[in-house]
Design an enzyme around this catalytic site. Structure first.
Site: not given
Ligand code: GAR
Length: 202
Positions: A13, A15, A65, A107, A109, A143, A174
């Site tokens: 969490g 982000n 899903r 999102n 990434h 995708g 990020e």
């Molecule tokens: C982050 O690095 C995000 O970019 C990645 O998971 C982490 C979550 O961290 N997401 C992916 O890889 C999606 N494909 P957080 O829970 O501390 O935000």
């Protein structure tokens, strides 16, 4: 009135907290209407509640899903969400969900897409031997990690990097670019031309 965000998480969490911080610091004009985790044990749920946010743990384990995404849609609708932000949400969304929130799902990434989509992007970057990696804020389409790119930040890969060290430096970026990208989309000052997201000139 501020636009309402629905934030989907699966884990830590950080982000989510970066978005909450940007709102608190008036760098982002928005309101977090609901935080939903598909994993009951996600630490991000407790962090969200500590911040006084409405946080819901909605377990996806064992659910098909489409069936799970129907529950998600109901929860997001109940909170009258304008924009869905995936923040470490580690489950693929159904076509139904993506159509329901058409061009209203973002999102973040941890790679320079289209390089290294999917899991463990930072590990993939190290294994591949790239000299630069980074992160990408993008719209979500059907995708994996594939929709139009809103913004990216570049992070150099150092000679003695580990996946953890690289992840930490990418994460800092990020936290900077994701709230900015959310702000741009909420402002409506952009257009999507093909795959290109263009900022409107002021
Ligand atoms: C982050 O690095 C995000 O970019 C990645 O998971 C982490 C979550 O961290 N997401 C992916 O890889 C999606 N494909 P957080 O829970 O501390 O935000």
């Amino acid at each position: 009135m501020s636009k309402r965000l629905g934030i989907l998480i699966s884990g830590r969490g950080s982000n989510l907290l970066a978005i909450a911080d940007a709102i608190a610091a008036h760098r982002l004009d928005a309101e977090i209407a609901v935080v939903i985790s598909n994993r009951l044990e996600a630490p991000g749920i407790a962090l969200a509640r500590e911040r006084g946010l409405h946080a819901v743990a909605l377990a996806s384990k064992g659910l098909d899903r489409e069936a799970y995404d129907h529950q998600l849609i109901d929860e997001l609708r109940r909170s009258r969400v304008d924009l869905v932000c995936l923040a470490g949400y580690m489950r693929i969304l159904s076509g139904h969900f993506i159509r329901e929130f058409h061009q209203r799902i973002l999102n973040i990434h941890p790679s320079l897409l289209p390089a290294f989509p999917g899991l463990d992007a930072q590990h993939q970057a190290l294994e591949h031997g790239v000299k630069f990696s980074g992160c990408t804020a993008h719209f979500v389409e059907e995708g994996l990690d594939s929709g139009p790119i809103i913004s990216q930040a570049v992070v150099p890969v150092l000679a003695d990097d580990t996946a953890d060290a690289l992840s930490t430096r990418i994460l800092e970026e990020e936290h900077r670019i994701y709230p900015e990208a959310i702000g741009l989309v909420l402002s409506g000052q952009y257009r999507i031309e093909g795959r290109r997201v263009r900022r409107n000139l002021k």
